[in-house]
Structure formats: structure tokens, C-alpha cells
Scaffold this motif. Structure first.
Motif, PDB file in Angstrom:
ATOM      1  N   GLY A  18       0.813  -1.203   0.000  1.00 28.90           N
ATOM      2  CA  GLY A  18       0.000   0.000   0.000  1.00 28.90           C
ATOM      3  C   GLY A  18       0.846   1.252   0.000  1.00 28.90           C
ATOM      4  O   GLY A  18       2.048   1.210  -0.301  1.00 28.90           O
ATOM      5  N   VAL A  19       0.211   2.353   0.351  1.00 27.58           N
ATOM      6  CA  VAL A  19       0.889   3.646   0.397  1.00 27.58           C
ATOM      7  C   VAL A  19       0.477   4.396   1.653  1.00 27.58           C
ATOM      8  O   VAL A  19      -0.618   4.200   2.191  1.00 27.58           O
ATOM      9  N   GLN A  20       1.375   5.251   2.102  1.00 31.99           N
ATOM     10  CA  GLN A  20       1.088   6.142   3.227  1.00 31.99           C
ATOM     11  C   GLN A  20       1.422   7.571   2.811  1.00 31.99           C
ATOM     12  O   GLN A  20       2.436   7.801   2.140  1.00 31.99           O
ATOM     13  N   TYR A  21       0.549   8.504   3.212  1.00 36.32           N
ATOM     14  CA  TYR A  21       0.799   9.923   2.971  1.00 36.32           C
ATOM     15  C   TYR A  21       0.895  10.616   4.316  1.00 36.32           C
ATOM     16  O   TYR A  21       0.003  10.504   5.164  1.00 36.32           O
ATOM     17  N   GLU A  22       1.989  11.341   4.517  1.00 37.36           N
ATOM     18  CA  GLU A  22       2.218  12.034   5.780  1.00 37.36           C
ATOM     19  C   GLU A  22       2.734  13.430   5.482  1.00 37.36           C
ATOM     20  O   GLU A  22       3.828  13.597   4.944  1.00 37.36           O
ATOM     21  N   GLN A  23       1.925  14.431   5.804  1.00 40.66           N
ATOM     22  CA  GLN A  23       2.296  15.812   5.514  1.00 40.66           C
ATOM     23  C   GLN A  23       1.666  16.713   6.569  1.00 40.66           C
ATOM     24  O   GLN A  23       0.445  16.721   6.744  1.00 40.66           O
ATOM     25  N   GLY A  24       2.504  17.449   7.280  1.00 40.34           N
ATOM     26  CA  GLY A  24       1.973  18.332   8.316  1.00 40.34           C
ATOM     27  C   GLY A  24       1.215  17.548   9.359  1.00 40.34           C
ATOM     28  O   GLY A  24       1.708  16.541   9.877  1.00 40.34           O
ATOM     29  N   PRO A  25      -0.016  17.954   9.677  1.00 40.21           N
ATOM     30  CA  PRO A  25      -0.775  17.264  10.730  1.00 40.21           C
ATOM     31  C   PRO A  25      -1.499  16.012  10.247  1.00 40.21           C
ATOM     32  O   PRO A  25      -2.137  15.327  11.035  1.00 40.21           O
ATOM     33  N   ILE A  26      -1.422  15.690   8.947  1.00 38.58           N
ATOM     34  CA  ILE A  26      -2.211  14.606   8.366  1.00 38.58           C
ATOM     35  C   ILE A  26      -1.358  13.377   8.104  1.00 38.58           C
ATOM     36  O   ILE A  26      -0.259  13.477   7.545  1.00 38.58           O
ATOM     37  N   THR A  27      -1.871  12.216   8.501  1.00 41.23           N
ATOM     38  CA  THR A  27      -1.280  10.935   8.146  1.00 41.23           C
ATOM     39  C   THR A  27      -2.400  10.016   7.687  1.00 41.23           C
ATOM     40  O   THR A  27      -3.383   9.817   8.405  1.00 41.23           O
TER      41      THR A  27
END
Length: 351
Positions: free
Chosen positions: A200-209
């Protein structure tokens, strides 16, 4: 691998990270050896009142070990971009004398190579990548409370995995676990050797994961032979409060395991030395009437950077409440039978 903001918040509140508490035994010429662990004890009680055969069981309070462990982390800088690493971790039972085995489980044992440019590959016995990149925001309890797939899911031995470096917030991952019949008399099982994949994939940027992933939930590993998928994320509202929301499900099947749909909602609040968790789930097995509501609560207090105390509550199947209004009988509230609330309280020393 980079932790989520939620995990970071809890670690900061409790001072309980093995990485943070690890002691460096050797660090010279690019070679490093860290030792870490914890001794944890508590009192547990409640939970299920009946076993699988519907026989009454004793669920009274008991003095328990709470996942005490000892581990080693090793690394060597091959060059400016490439690092070789290894990890070995044991579990032991710390609440009573053990004259037989000492350590009762090899919990982690793997080696790998990490490149800042090309990513990380590792092999051996390690936590499920699905758990590390997708369901981790909900994996905040010391004991019970997680209803999404945990770290053993189609993992723990005979596994190889790869994940990319962080690419502007994105990380992709793939893991393969091999179930072998080498050396066994044929035929052992109808399916023979089996490889269970997850990715799969994970997106992590600033306050969002946010993590999106799948697991080939093969029967050999306790699944139903169907694909399981999940979409789980967290949002760091401020320095003290994080919220999380997730979905996980798999198709129904006539084979072992069946299907299900699970929704989860929760949050973590930290203030000074305190941290609090609260989560609620709706678990709906496909094709039957066993839908249930589960919840978990946790409170943690950091006495020092190495010592914390805790209390956790979990109701895996919340009892239903029926309200009846009728004539002269007034209002009658009936609570259906169900398991007692499971509780665990204790303390941990980290080193």
C-alpha cells in the motif's frame, strides 16, 4: 521508518519509546549497538465470562507480566547513503520466577539495508508493514483495544519487505511472507507452499497521516483466503489533541474466517505528563447477526522519563440496552448479558 504524528505525541507524553530509552553500548567508525527494554507488571481482570464451549470461566483479577522485553539494535554505515542494520528482541515473563526458559519469545529478529535514495529492504521476523503504515494510528494501547489488524498480521517470520524513502510525503510499501512445506511429506495441504502479500501507500504531511493498504489474508495465516483492505488516518488538531478515523474490511467466504467491515473513531489527548486514549469501533461480520460495538479507554502518567503508570479499559462487545415504555409499568431498562469490562493497570520501567 518515520512514525506517525499520533505515535510521536504519545511517545513524547509517556517517555516510553524503546528508541528514546535505548542505551548506546558501542558507537565507533560507523558501527553502533544499542540495548533497550522494559520491565512491566500489572493487575488484569474482567473480560470474557465464558469460553468457546459456552462454559463459565474465572475472570477475576490476576497479577500479570505486561509484555516485558529486552532488545538489541545494530547498524553499520556502509557509505554515506547506505546503512546495514539488524534487530533482535526477546520477551520474558517478569512477574514470576521462570527456571525453564528465561526468554519465552523471540519477538523481532531481522536484518536489512537502508538507503536514503532508494529505500529500505529487510528480511526475517518483524512487524507487519500494514500495521506500521496503515493501522498504526489506532495501535495505541498497551494490551487490548485495537480492532484493526495488528503487528502479527500475515507477518512474524519468513518475511521480506521493502518501502520507499519519503517522497514529498508519500511512502509505498510491499511485504511477502512465505509459508513453506519443504521437508514435509506430500501432500501436506491442498494449497502447498503459499506466499501472502501485503502492500500500500502512506501519505504524511503536516498534521495529516493517511494509510491505504491491503493484505492477502491467506488461510494458513489465520485469514479467510480473501483480500483485506484498510483506509486509516489521523489528524493532529493541535499540540495536545489528535483524532483518528479508519475503515477495514474483507469479503465474506464460506471458508475459515468469514468477512467483516470495521469502522473506528478515536482520539488522543496529552497534557504535561498525562496522556489519554479513547476509541470506539463498529464491527459488522458479513452475513450474520454478530455485529458488535467495541470501545477502549486508556490513561497514562509519566512519573519520570523512564517510569510510567497506566490504566486501560476495554469492552470488546458492548452490552445492548433495551428501553421499554408501557402503561403502569413505567420505564423499564433491560441490559443484555455480555462480557465484563476488561481492565489492566500497572507500571513500566523503560531502559
Amino acid at each position: 521508518m518515520k512514525k506517525t504524528l499520533l505515535a510521536t505525541a504519545i511517545i513524547g507524553a509517556l517517555g516510553a519509546s524503546a528508541a528514546a530509552q535505548a542505551a548506546t553500548v558501542y558507537d565507533q567508525d560507523g558501527t553502533r549497538l544499542d540495548i533497550y527494554g522494559r520491565i512491566a507488571m500489572g493487575i488484569a481482570g474482567g473480560g470474557a465470562e465464558y469460553n468457546d464451549d459456552n462454559e463459565k470461566i474465572d475472570n477475576s483479577a490476576e497479577f500479570v507480566d505486561v509484555y516485558s522485553r529486552l532488545g538489541l539494535r545494530m547498524s553499520h554505515e556502509v557509505n554515506s547513503d547506505l546503512t546495514a542494520f539488524g534487530r533482535l528482541e526477546w520477551r520474558f515473563k517478569g512477574d514470576e520466577r521462570d527456571t525453564e526458559s528465561g526468554f519465552r519469545e523471540i519477538r523481532q529478529s531481522y536484518i536489512g539495508l537502508e538507503s536514503q535514495q532508494y529505500g529500505t529492504v529487510q528480511a526475517g521476523n518483524f512487524d507487519s508493514f500494514y500495521n506500521q503504515f496503515v493501522s498504526l494510528p489506532f495501535d495505541v494501547y498497551i494490551d487490548r483495544g485495537l480492532e484493526f489488524a495488528g503487528h502479527p498480521k500475515q507477518s512474524r517470520g519468513d518475511s521480506i519487505g521493502y518501502y520507499t524513502p519519503n517522497l514529498e510525503g508519500w511512502t509505498a510499501f510491499l511485504q511477502l511472507k512465505h509459508y513453506s512445506e519443504r521437508g514435509e511429506l506430500e501432500p501436506v495441504r491442498d494449497e502447498g507452499n503459499v506466499v501472502a502479500a501485503q502492500g500500500g501507500v502512506q501519505y504524511e504531511q503536516g498534521p495529516i497521516t493517511v494509510g491505504l493498504g491491503f493484505v492477502d489474508d491467506v488461510v494458513r495465516g489465520g485469514g479467510n483466503g480473501k483480500l483485506m483492505g484498510g483506509l486509516i488516518g489521523s489528524y493532529q488538531i493541535n499540540d495536545q489533541f489528535s483524532a483518528r478515523l479508519g475503515y477495514e474490511g474483507r469479503k465474506n467466504s464460506d471458508t475459515r474466517g468469514g468477512g467483516y467491515d470495521t469502522w473506528g473513531l478515536g482520539g488522543t489527548y496529552t497534557t504535561g505528563p498525562w496522556a489519554f486514549n479513547a476509541d470506539v469501533y463498529n464491527v459488522d461480520p458479513d452475513g450474520d447477526d454478530n455485529s458488535r460495538t467495541a470501545w477502549a479507554l486508556g490513561s497514562y502518567y509519566k512519573v519520570s522519563s523512564n517510569f510510567d503508570v497506566f490504566l486501560e479499559l476495554n469492552q470488546r462487545d458492548q452490552q445492548s440496552i433495551d428501553v421499554t415504555i408501557g402503561g403502569g409499568d413505567g420505564v423499564r431498562v433491560e441490559r443484555a448479558d455480555g462480557d465484563d469490562i476488561y481492565y489492566l493497570t500497572g507500571a513500566r520501567y523503560h531502559f
